[in-house]
Design an enzyme around this catalytic site. Structure first.
Site, short mmCIF file in Angstrom:
data_model
loop_
_atom_site.label_atom_id
_atom_site.label_comp_id
_atom_site.label_asym_id
_atom_site.label_seq_id
_atom_site.Cartn_x
_atom_site.Cartn_y
_atom_site.Cartn_z
N ASP A 89 -9.13 19.14 23.94
CA ASP A 89 -10.58 18.97 24.05
C ASP A 89 -11.29 20.33 24.01
OD1 ASP A 89 -11.76 16.41 24.24
OD2 ASP A 89 -10.88 16.09 26.22
N GLN B 61 -10.34 11.27 29.42
CA GLN B 61 -11.68 10.85 28.99
C GLN B 61 -12.68 11.05 30.12
OE1 GLN B 61 -12.43 10.07 25.89
NE2 GLN B 61 -14.55 9.58 26.31
N LYS C 208 -9.78 7.15 19.42
CA LYS C 208 -8.90 8.32 19.42
C LYS C 208 -7.45 7.89 19.14
CE LYS C 208 -12.12 10.86 22.29
NZ LYS C 208 -12.55 11.44 23.54
N1 GUN Z 1 -16.55 12.08 27.03
C1 GUN Z 1 -17.53 12.20 26.10
N2 GUN Z 1 -17.13 13.03 25.09
C2 GUN Z 1 -15.88 13.43 25.41
C3 GUN Z 1 -14.94 14.27 24.75
O1 GUN Z 1 -15.18 14.85 23.69
N3 GUN Z 1 -13.74 14.42 25.40
C4 GUN Z 1 -13.46 13.82 26.59
N4 GUN Z 1 -12.27 14.05 27.14
N5 GUN Z 1 -14.32 13.04 27.21
C5 GUN Z 1 -15.52 12.84 26.63
#
Ligand code: GUN
Length: 281
Positions: A119, A96, A52
């Site tokens: 998100d 996350q 990311k």
């Molecule tokens: N953990 C697994 N997929 C995601 C996601 O798309 N966003 C976040 N914040 N955590 C995750």
């Protein structure tokens, strides 16, 4: 011949479009950074978080990284989020998931300002999506819509079966397909006659979370198959929820794992960050 839907190519297209837009926004004095918070050091989460941050760098936005110890308290995390909510230089906040068990995930999701909820997990974002109001869309489902559209796959009027009902993928996926005028069925672990149901799908979206669960007996000849699963097999290689080699010959289009849905999630996260910068929310 089945068409392999290349998520790497399509996600790069999207990131290149965003890179151009970020440059234009910068020329107007509009900048922003994504705050990325990881609590603990789960290795899989570290890989996602790094990807990311790399994507932010690629499109030309900043990233502010918080690598917090496993023992971080819920109150400490909430304080950080509260600060980030107020900061004008922060266009998006991402915690996350999963967070350690002593932290209430729902409380964290709800603490993030809907204006920075890149998100798309906040109940306000989910509600807005449900009734077709503007708001951030959950990244993986939004990425799948882009994969289908950019591969010229018609959605309107098609029967779409989504297997899985998670808040992150299955439910928002079904709603977005509905928004695109598909006829949608959601299947889950308690669904009866799963195979027969899947066999009726023009577009089968698989988010079960079990490696290689779906074989060719679940797939109608010529269907489109989207595999959201990601697992490591016995040889430590990545695989999805679909037995790709068995299923591919029976489809008109299919996503591979890796290189299908995965890269799209990050591209759509970047899209949400740029949308936030545009200040349209
Ligand atoms: N953990 C697994 N997929 C995601 C996601 O798309 N966003 C976040 N914040 N955590 C995750």
């Amino acid at each position: 011949m089945a068409k392999r839907i290349d998520g790497k190519v399509i996600s790069k297209q999207i990131k290149d479009e965003l890179k151009e837009e970020v440059a234009q926004l910068k020329a107007k004095g509009i900048e922003g950074s994504l705050a990325v918070i990881q609590v603990g050091n789960d290795p899989a989460s570290s890989v996602y978080v790094n990807n990311k941050k790399k994507a932010c760098e690629y499109i030309g936005i900043g990233s502010i990284s918080y690598e917090l110890p496993e023992e971080t308290t819920e109150a400490e995390l909430l304080d950080i989020i509260e600060d980030l909510n107020k900061r004008e230089d922060v266009c998006g906040i991402l915690v996350q998931l999963p967070v350690p068990k002593h932290i209430d995930e729902d409380k964290i999701i709800q603490a993030i300002s809907p204006k920075k909820d890149v998100d798309g997990f906040h109940p306000q974002s989910v509600g807005a999506m449900t009734i077709g109001e503007p708001g951030f869309l959950s990244c993986t489902p939004a990425g799948i819509i882009q994969l289908l559209k950019r591969s010229n796959i018609e959605i309107e009027g098609k029967h779409c079966v989504v297997i899985g009902r998670s808040n992150i993928v299955g439910k928002p996926m079904a709603l977005l397909m509905l928004r695109e005028n598909a006829t949608v069925t959601i299947a889950h672990s308690k669904t009866k006659n799963l195979k027969e149901l899947c066999k009726q799908a023009d577009i089968l979206i698989v988010a079960i979370g079990k490696p290689k669960f779906i074989d060719e007996s679940y797939v109608k000849e010529g269907a489109v198959v989207i595999d959201v699963g990601i697992h490591r097999n016995e040889e430590n290689k990545l695989c999805g929820d679909v037995k790709f080699e068995k299923v591919e010959p029976h489809t008109s289009a299919i996503t591979p794992v890796p290189g299908g849905v995965g890269p799209m999630t990050i591209a759509m996260l970047m899209n949400n960050c740029v949308e936030s910068m545009r200040g349209q929310k």
